[in-house]
Design an enzyme around this catalytic site. Structure first.
Site, PDB file in Angstrom:
ATOM      1  N   LEU A 157     -33.379  39.881  37.126  1.00  0.00           N
ATOM      2  CA  LEU A 157     -34.166  40.901  37.506  1.00  0.00           C
ATOM      3  C   LEU A 157     -33.534  42.090  36.321  1.00  0.00           C
ATOM      4  CD1 LEU A 157     -35.163  42.162  39.635  1.00  0.00           C
ATOM      5  CD2 LEU A 157     -32.756  42.803  41.030  1.00  0.00           C
ATOM      6  N   LYS A 176     -30.801  39.920  24.575  1.00  0.00           N
ATOM      7  CA  LYS A 176     -29.593  39.542  24.673  1.00  0.00           C
ATOM      8  C   LYS A 176     -29.165  39.093  25.968  1.00  0.00           C
ATOM      9  CE  LYS A 176     -24.830  40.031  23.813  1.00  0.00           C
ATOM     10  NZ  LYS A 176     -24.950  38.824  25.034  1.00  0.00           N
ATOM     11  N   GLU A 251     -27.996  51.584  31.164  1.00  0.00           N
ATOM     12  CA  GLU A 251     -27.563  51.855  32.104  1.00  0.00           C
ATOM     13  C   GLU A 251     -25.981  51.401  32.275  1.00  0.00           C
ATOM     14  OE1 GLU A 251     -29.875  52.799  34.002  1.00  0.00           O
ATOM     15  OE2 GLU A 251     -31.558  53.540  32.816  1.00  0.00           O
ATOM     16  N   GLN A 283     -20.657  43.524  43.298  1.00  0.00           N
ATOM     17  CA  GLN A 283     -20.235  43.465  41.646  1.00  0.00           C
ATOM     18  C   GLN A 283     -21.953  43.644  40.840  1.00  0.00           C
ATOM     19  OE1 GLN A 283     -18.619  39.499  40.187  1.00  0.00           O
ATOM     20  NE2 GLN A 283     -20.006  39.592  41.510  1.00  0.00           N
ATOM     21  N   CYS A 285     -22.804  48.072  40.075  1.00  0.00           N
ATOM     22  CA  CYS A 285     -23.318  49.269  39.114  1.00  0.00           C
ATOM     23  C   CYS A 285     -23.323  50.216  40.124  1.00  0.00           C
ATOM     24  CB  CYS A 285     -24.135  49.379  38.257  1.00  0.00           C
ATOM     25  SG  CYS A 285     -26.320  49.267  39.096  1.00  0.00           S
ATOM     26  N   GLU A 384     -14.092  51.902  38.097  1.00  0.00           N
ATOM     27  CA  GLU A 384     -15.169  51.678  39.154  1.00  0.00           C
ATOM     28  C   GLU A 384     -13.814  49.421  39.134  1.00  0.00           C
ATOM     29  OE1 GLU A 384     -18.182  49.261  36.076  1.00  0.00           O
ATOM     30  OE2 GLU A 384     -19.495  49.676  37.930  1.00  0.00           O
TER      31      GLU A 384
HETATM   32  P1  NAD Z   1     -20.414  44.282  29.223  1.00  0.00           P
HETATM   33  O1  NAD Z   1     -20.420  45.819  28.933  1.00  0.00           O
HETATM   34  O2  NAD Z   1     -18.979  43.179  29.286  1.00  0.00           O
HETATM   35  O3  NAD Z   1     -21.350  43.299  28.580  1.00  0.00           O
HETATM   36  C1  NAD Z   1     -22.813  43.188  29.245  1.00  0.00           C
HETATM   37  C2  NAD Z   1     -22.945  42.989  27.805  1.00  0.00           C
HETATM   38  O4  NAD Z   1     -23.382  43.977  26.475  1.00  0.00           O
HETATM   39  C3  NAD Z   1     -23.023  41.180  27.858  1.00  0.00           C
HETATM   40  O5  NAD Z   1     -24.353  40.832  27.590  1.00  0.00           O
HETATM   41  C4  NAD Z   1     -22.169  41.601  26.510  1.00  0.00           C
HETATM   42  O6  NAD Z   1     -22.513  40.446  26.034  1.00  0.00           O
HETATM   43  C5  NAD Z   1     -22.861  42.306  25.869  1.00  0.00           C
HETATM   44  N1  NAD Z   1     -21.630  42.674  24.889  1.00  0.00           N
HETATM   45  C6  NAD Z   1     -21.146  42.960  24.846  1.00  0.00           C
HETATM   46  N2  NAD Z   1     -19.267  43.317  23.760  1.00  0.00           N
HETATM   47  C7  NAD Z   1     -20.754  43.996  22.727  1.00  0.00           C
HETATM   48  C8  NAD Z   1     -20.742  44.569  22.130  1.00  0.00           C
HETATM   49  N3  NAD Z   1     -19.916  45.067  21.480  1.00  0.00           N
HETATM   50  N4  NAD Z   1     -22.024  44.848  21.022  1.00  0.00           N
HETATM   51  C9  NAD Z   1     -23.188  45.073  21.485  1.00  0.00           C
HETATM   52  N5  NAD Z   1     -22.646  43.883  23.224  1.00  0.00           N
HETATM   53  C10 NAD Z   1     -21.949  43.252  23.205  1.00  0.00           C
HETATM   54  O7  NAD Z   1     -20.602  44.777  31.357  1.00  0.00           O
HETATM   55  P2  NAD Z   1     -20.611  43.204  32.334  1.00  0.00           P
HETATM   56  O8  NAD Z   1     -19.386  42.745  32.468  1.00  0.00           O
HETATM   57  O9  NAD Z   1     -21.563  42.132  31.781  1.00  0.00           O
HETATM   58  O10 NAD Z   1     -21.535  44.401  32.909  1.00  0.00           O
HETATM   59  C11 NAD Z   1     -21.059  44.902  34.178  1.00  0.00           C
HETATM   60  C12 NAD Z   1     -21.167  46.735  33.505  1.00  0.00           C
HETATM   61  O11 NAD Z   1     -22.289  46.934  33.771  1.00  0.00           O
HETATM   62  C13 NAD Z   1     -21.017  47.275  35.218  1.00  0.00           C
HETATM   63  O12 NAD Z   1     -19.769  48.112  34.611  1.00  0.00           O
HETATM   64  C14 NAD Z   1     -21.554  47.523  35.904  1.00  0.00           C
HETATM   65  O13 NAD Z   1     -21.643  48.518  36.683  1.00  0.00           O
HETATM   66  C15 NAD Z   1     -22.955  48.221  34.689  1.00  0.00           C
HETATM   67  N6  NAD Z   1     -24.310  47.965  35.479  1.00  0.00           N
HETATM   68  C16 NAD Z   1     -25.256  49.047  35.433  1.00  0.00           C
HETATM   69  C17 NAD Z   1     -26.388  48.807  35.730  1.00  0.00           C
HETATM   70  C18 NAD Z   1     -27.328  49.962  35.763  1.00  0.00           C
HETATM   71  O14 NAD Z   1     -27.643  50.146  36.365  1.00  0.00           O
HETATM   72  N7  NAD Z   1     -26.441  51.517  35.756  1.00  0.00           N
HETATM   73  C19 NAD Z   1     -26.871  47.363  36.525  1.00  0.00           C
HETATM   74  C20 NAD Z   1     -25.668  45.753  35.762  1.00  0.00           C
HETATM   75  C21 NAD Z   1     -24.891  46.591  35.529  1.00  0.00           C
END
Ligand code: NAD
Length: 490
Positions: A157, A176, A251, A283, A285, A384
């Site tokens: 999604l 990615k 986001e 899980q 957001c 969070e």
């Molecule tokens: P994350 O920030 O750890 O990772 C997200 C993505 O970023 C992954 O693909 C990861 O590989 C990549 N990433 C990690 N380090 C990076 C870097 N240095 N440079 C570029 N890319 C990098 O988050 P997560 O654990 O995958 O997801 C959970 C978080 O996502 C929660 O905080 C949640 O609230 C948020 N989220 C927000 C929404 C929204 O619509 N606002 C939706 C879903 C999830």
């Protein structure tokens, strides 16, 4: 071919030949070995996307792009049942939730196919000017190459939310997926391959954050960065974008409030509270993880809430009747448990859950948790957790509730429940968040804007706002008067 990257319309091996392992969260067993993109692969993908943009995709008519988007939707629809099962294995969520997600992803491609068609009709709109010697028209042009980075909680999604509006706008994509859940994004690549989407228009590059995400966010050939994930990573993405002034949308996380007034129906409140925090194992957001209950209804509501929480069926997402699956990974399991332990040793009272469910000896399972009355500065109230952990506080007055709800660095979502529609609207209008649900929590529609205030992000996805994310608005101003301008040459 799913053990390859998808770059320039071809399945290719990563330049350095690396890979990483993904796991089934319900069994902790290895699920797949996935190719790991590094800087060189990202560079190839961005160059391919640039070439595809410059050589045609950027100039196609919206109606033509709509056919490709509908083609992707058709292809996903053909594999809908398999895709849902794959999401369960990769992410752990219960099958009905995965089916819902896949159906929403297909709907998202179809919705943006329509907006792509409509975009043709929006071109050359005339802007009313106060000076009739001039005529201004608007052109909506695609932003160029989009670098898109997504999390693991809604794998397909989130890919759809990024790719569909970008392609509809005429941008090309380098996506990615999260290293924890890359499989359905590779299926999206397979769908693009199956319909013969022009080479380079959609590139899918699984990889680790530091090895693939960071080079993508720093690549000078990327015009637009669209990121969904945590606040710390979002901050890094924004710094990377600042280097060469890339267009960026974020986001990020949330700690959303759910305010329940005394005049609410208890059963209905409990239903939406559960849906707001335990769907997708919390899980989410926008999970409404901070519950504020008015004093009068609190004893009855909390008793019923605890009872209903204890009766949630936990298990492997493939098993019928399961409503709560495992957390995504060992790391997430430990992170959530650390918060639960901090909660236990705080002044808050543990009302439910927090243990490994009986009979589930492997898999990252956790009984859903409710904490009562954490202090306002408690970590479990402010941070969070991104897991099935609900914190409850009581309030006296409407003003108390609004103050508590808004006392957060996040501003993604919120919910309010009341039998008095005027009060519900009044409170909703005062909550500082991008999405407010009234008498419900979480229902999300492709047509409505999605995004947060404060540290929950910048910009909006979905709806026409999602399309605008990938468009540049250009003005064409023409001098149409017969009279000479007559400033220097009188
Ligand atoms: P994350 O920030 O750890 O990772 C997200 C993505 O970023 C992954 O693909 C990861 O590989 C990549 N990433 C990690 N380090 C990076 C870097 N240095 N440079 C570029 N890319 C990098 O988050 P997560 O654990 O995958 O997801 C959970 C978080 O996502 C929660 O905080 C949640 O609230 C948020 N989220 C927000 C929404 C929204 O619509 N606002 C939706 C879903 C999830």
């Amino acid at each position: 071919m799913r053990d390859h990257l998808y770059i320039n319309g071809q399945w290719v091996r990563p330049d350095l030949g690396g890979s990483f392992t993904t796991f089934n969260p319900a069994t902790e067993e290895p699920l797949s070995e996935v190719p790991s993109a590094t800087e060189e692969d990202i560079d190839h993908a961005v160059r391919a996307a640039r070439k595809a943009f410059d050589r045609g995709w950027g100039q196609t008519r919206g109606a033509e792009r709509a056919e490709w988007l509908d083609g992707l939707a058709d292809e996903l629809e053909r594999n809908q049942a398999d895709l849902a099962r794959l999401e369960v294995q990769d992410n752990g969520k219960p099958l009905p939730e995965a089916q819902w997600d896949v159906s929403d992803a297909i709907g998202c491609f179809r919705y943006y196919a329509n907006l792509a068609k409509e975009l043709d009709g929006r071109q050359d709109q005339v802007v009313e000017l106060p000076d009739e010697r001039f005529r201004t028209r608007l052109r909506f042009e695609p932003v160029g190459v989009a670098g898109q980075i997504i999390p693991w909680n809604y794998p397909l999604l989130m890919a759809a939310w990024k790719v569909a509006p970008a392609l509809a706008a005429g941008a090309t994509c380098v996506l990615k997926p999260s290293e924890l859940t890359p499989l359905s994004a590779l299926e999206l690549a397979a769908a693009a391959d199956a319909i013969g989407l022009p080479a380079g228009v959609l590139n899918i590059v699984p990889g680790l954050g530091a090895e693939a995400g960071a080079p993508l966010s720093h690549h000078p050939g990327v015009d637009k960065l669209a990121f969904t994930g945590s606040v710390p990573t979002g901050s890094r993405i924004m710094s990377a974008a600042a280097q060469d002034i890339k267009n960026v949308s974020l986001e990020l996380g949330g700690k959303s409030a759910f305010i329940v007034f005394d005049d609410s129906d208890v059963e209905s409140a409990v239903e939406w509270i559960l849906f707001g925090i335990f769907w997708n194992q919390g899980q989410v957001c926008s999970a409404t993880s901070r519950l504020m209950v008015q004093e009068g209804i609190a004893p009855r509501l909390i008793e019923r809430l605890v009872e209903a929480t204890r009766s949630i069926t936990i298990g492997n997402g493939m098993d019928p009747g399961v409503l709560l699956g495992p957390l995504i990974s060992q790391e997430q399991y430990e992170k959530v448990n650390t918060f639960v332990n901090k909660g236990r040793s705080s002044s808050a009272k543990l009302l439910a859950g927090g243990a490994r469910p009986a009979g589930l000896d492997c898999g990252w399972f956790l009984e859903p948790v409710i904490f009562d009355e954490p202090a306002e500065d408690a970590l479990i109230w402010r941070e969070e957790i991104f897991g099935p952990v609900l914190c409850v506080k009581r309030f006296k007055t409407e003003a108390d509730a609004i103050r508590l709800a808004n006392d957060s660095r996040f501003g993604l979502a919120g919910a309010v429940m009341s039998g008095d529609p005027q009060r519900a609207t009044r409170v909703a209008n005062q909550m500082r968040a991008g999405i407010i649900w009234v008498n419900c929590s979480q229902p999300t529609f492709t047509q409505a804007p999605w995004g947060g205030m404060k540290q929950s992000g910048i910009g909006r996805e979905l709806g026409v706002w999602g399309l605008d994310n990938y468009l540049e608005v250009k003005q064409l101003t023409e001098y149409v008067s017969e009279e000479p301008w007559g400033w220097y040459l009188k």
